[in-house]
Design a protein around this motif. Structure first.
Motif, PDB file in Angstrom:
ATOM      1  N   CYS A 236      34.040  48.983  22.679  1.00 45.77           N
ATOM      2  CA  CYS A 236      32.589  49.152  22.722  1.00 45.77           C
ATOM      3  C   CYS A 236      32.192  50.342  23.582  1.00 45.77           C
ATOM      4  O   CYS A 236      31.298  51.118  23.221  1.00 45.77           O
ATOM      5  CB  CYS A 236      31.927  47.891  23.257  1.00 45.77           C
ATOM      6  N   LEU A 237      32.840  50.491  24.715  1.00 52.20           N
ATOM      7  CA  LEU A 237      32.489  51.565  25.628  1.00 52.20           C
ATOM      8  C   LEU A 237      32.687  52.927  24.957  1.00 52.20           C
ATOM      9  O   LEU A 237      31.824  53.807  25.038  1.00 52.20           O
ATOM     10  CB  LEU A 237      33.340  51.465  26.896  1.00 52.20           C
ATOM     11  N   ILE A 238      33.809  53.097  24.280  1.00 44.43           N
ATOM     12  CA  ILE A 238      34.071  54.360  23.594  1.00 44.43           C
ATOM     13  C   ILE A 238      33.147  54.511  22.379  1.00 44.43           C
ATOM     14  O   ILE A 238      32.616  55.599  22.118  1.00 44.43           O
ATOM     15  CB  ILE A 238      35.550  54.449  23.163  1.00 44.43           C
ATOM     16  N   GLY A 239      32.937  53.409  21.657  1.00 44.73           N
ATOM     17  CA  GLY A 239      32.077  53.466  20.482  1.00 44.73           C
ATOM     18  C   GLY A 239      30.648  53.859  20.804  1.00 44.73           C
ATOM     19  O   GLY A 239      30.037  54.657  20.092  1.00 44.73           O
TER      20      GLY A 239
ATOM     21  N   MET B  69      47.142  59.634  23.579  1.00 43.43           N
ATOM     22  CA  MET B  69      47.355  61.080  23.648  1.00 43.43           C
ATOM     23  C   MET B  69      46.113  61.875  23.254  1.00 43.43           C
ATOM     24  O   MET B  69      45.962  63.040  23.630  1.00 43.43           O
ATOM     25  CB  MET B  69      48.524  61.495  22.748  1.00 43.43           C
ATOM     26  N   ASP B  70      45.215  61.244  22.495  1.00 45.51           N
ATOM     27  CA  ASP B  70      44.010  61.938  22.048  1.00 45.51           C
ATOM     28  C   ASP B  70      42.986  62.120  23.157  1.00 45.51           C
ATOM     29  O   ASP B  70      42.074  62.952  23.026  1.00 45.51           O
ATOM     30  CB  ASP B  70      43.345  61.168  20.889  1.00 45.51           C
ATOM     31  N   ILE B  71      43.134  61.354  24.235  1.00 45.41           N
ATOM     32  CA  ILE B  71      42.103  61.396  25.284  1.00 45.41           C
ATOM     33  C   ILE B  71      42.658  61.542  26.700  1.00 45.41           C
ATOM     34  O   ILE B  71      41.909  61.766  27.640  1.00 45.41           O
ATOM     35  CB  ILE B  71      41.227  60.118  25.230  1.00 45.41           C
ATOM     36  N   GLU B  72      43.970  61.445  26.877  1.00 46.04           N
ATOM     37  CA  GLU B  72      44.507  61.333  28.231  1.00 46.04           C
ATOM     38  C   GLU B  72      44.266  62.563  29.109  1.00 46.04           C
ATOM     39  O   GLU B  72      44.246  62.466  30.336  1.00 46.04           O
ATOM     40  CB  GLU B  72      46.009  60.993  28.195  1.00 46.04           C
TER      41      GLU B  72
ATOM     42  N   GLU C  79      37.653  58.183  33.085  1.00 49.73           N
ATOM     43  CA  GLU C  79      38.253  57.369  34.149  1.00 49.73           C
ATOM     44  C   GLU C  79      38.392  55.914  33.705  1.00 49.73           C
ATOM     45  O   GLU C  79      39.423  55.272  33.963  1.00 49.73           O
ATOM     46  CB  GLU C  79      37.395  57.459  35.412  1.00 49.73           C
ATOM     47  N   ASP C  80      37.353  55.395  33.046  1.00 52.28           N
ATOM     48  CA  ASP C  80      37.401  54.013  32.562  1.00 52.28           C
ATOM     49  C   ASP C  80      38.525  53.829  31.540  1.00 52.28           C
ATOM     50  O   ASP C  80      39.243  52.820  31.558  1.00 52.28           O
ATOM     51  CB  ASP C  80      36.064  53.624  31.923  1.00 52.28           C
TER      52      ASP C  80
ATOM     53  N   ASP D  62      41.957  53.982  33.307  1.00 55.48           N
ATOM     54  CA  ASP D  62      42.192  52.748  34.057  1.00 55.48           C
ATOM     55  C   ASP D  62      42.645  51.641  33.107  1.00 55.48           C
ATOM     56  O   ASP D  62      43.549  50.858  33.425  1.00 55.48           O
ATOM     57  CB  ASP D  62      40.912  52.309  34.784  1.00 55.48           C
ATOM     58  N   TYR D  63      42.008  51.589  31.939  1.00 55.87           N
ATOM     59  CA  TYR D  63      42.380  50.605  30.915  1.00 55.87           C
ATOM     60  C   TYR D  63      43.807  50.859  30.434  1.00 55.87           C
ATOM     61  O   TYR D  63      44.604  49.914  30.284  1.00 55.87           O
ATOM     62  CB  TYR D  63      41.395  50.719  29.749  1.00 55.87           C
ATOM     63  N   VAL D  64      44.152  52.110  30.214  1.00 59.45           N
ATOM     64  CA  VAL D  64      45.503  52.478  29.768  1.00 59.45           C
ATOM     65  C   VAL D  64      46.546  52.045  30.794  1.00 59.45           C
ATOM     66  O   VAL D  64      47.570  51.431  30.456  1.00 59.45           O
ATOM     67  CB  VAL D  64      45.600  54.004  29.530  1.00 59.45           C
ATOM     68  N   LYS D  65      46.284  52.331  32.051  1.00 61.82           N
ATOM     69  CA  LYS D  65      47.218  51.977  33.118  1.00 61.82           C
ATOM     70  C   LYS D  65      47.322  50.462  33.274  1.00 61.82           C
ATOM     71  O   LYS D  65      48.436  49.921  33.427  1.00 61.82           O
ATOM     72  CB  LYS D  65      46.752  52.608  34.437  1.00 61.82           C
ATOM     73  N   ARG D  66      46.184  49.792  33.217  1.00 64.63           N
ATOM     74  CA  ARG D  66      46.132  48.344  33.408  1.00 64.63           C
ATOM     75  C   ARG D  66      46.950  47.607  32.342  1.00 64.63           C
ATOM     76  O   ARG D  66      47.555  46.568  32.600  1.00 64.63           O
ATOM     77  CB  ARG D  66      44.668  47.903  33.351  1.00 64.63           C
TER      78      ARG D  66
END
Length: 214
Positions: free
Chosen positions: A53-56, A72-75, A100-101, A104-108
């Motif tokens: 939702c956040l990205i959408g 890879m498209d956003i990192e 950043e959000d 954080d989601y990727v790392k989490r």
């Protein structure tokens, strides 16, 4: 005569969430689900649905382009994708807080550069389907008692509506959407007479002369 919303198969056409509170309620619904999750799987699903939702709401991608996003498209904080529908390329830098959000989601969730941002629970090597995503969003809309249909496409339109409402340029939005005419963009985001009247009510020129008025 006001323009009518067309219907297809008895269903209303997709419209944006014009009330910002509705948009925030959708996002917060998934955050609450994440906090209340009793299993790791449920927590991960809510986290995935939240970032979807956040990205959408913040990028205005078409459904097929949104769901195909990989880490890879956003990192690197910069987006460059080729739209499936038009074949046109979109290049832009991501908002810093949004990036950043996402990271954080990727790392989490221990995703790799090759991971889909919204992987399927059954197979992490595949992204969720549009049908799955729409079911997820419909469930959230029902939970917050939203009074209009809500889907992936709604987020794309919601982005544009609030962009214009907050002072964005119609020509710029047209280019973001890769539309050919500004009139197409106006119709697309359902910007109508009621929106114009609300803007008119918010404007008062000549406020300076009232500063010393008792």
């Amino acid at each position: 005569m006001p323009r009518r919303i067309k219907t297809f198969g008895g269903q209303k056409a997709t419209v944006p969430l014009k009330n910002e509170r509705d948009m925030n309620n959708i996002i917060n619904y998934f955050l609450i689900q994440r906090e209340k999750a009793k299993t790791e799987v449920k927590r991960w699903q809510a986290d995935r649905n939240w970032i979807l939702c956040l990205i959408g709401f913040n990028t205005a991608f078409r459904a097929e382009d949104l769901l195909q996003l990989r880490v890879m498209d956003i990192e690197k904080g910069y987006m460059s994708i080729k739209e499936n529908k038009t074949g046109k390329v979109q290049n832009f830098r991501l908002n810093k807080l949004l990036h950043e959000d996402i990271m954080d989601y990727v790392k989490r969730n221990e995703l790799t550069s090759y991971s889909y941002l919204f992987p399927s629970q059954k197979n992490m090597n595949f992204t969720i389907t549009r049908q799955q995503a729409d079911r997820i969003l419909k469930k959230a809309a029902d939970a917050i008692k939203l009074k209009q249909p809500f889907s992936l496409h709604s987020m794309r339109k919601t982005f544009g509506y609030h962009y214009i409402k907050n002072g964005g340029k119609l020509l710029t939005l047209m280019k973001m959407y890769n539309h050919d005419e500004t009139s197409t963009t106006e119709i697309y985001i359902c910007w109508g007479t009621d929106d114009a009247e609300q803007d008119r009510q918010s404007i008062y020129n000549g406020a300076v002369h009232r500063k010393g008025r008792k």
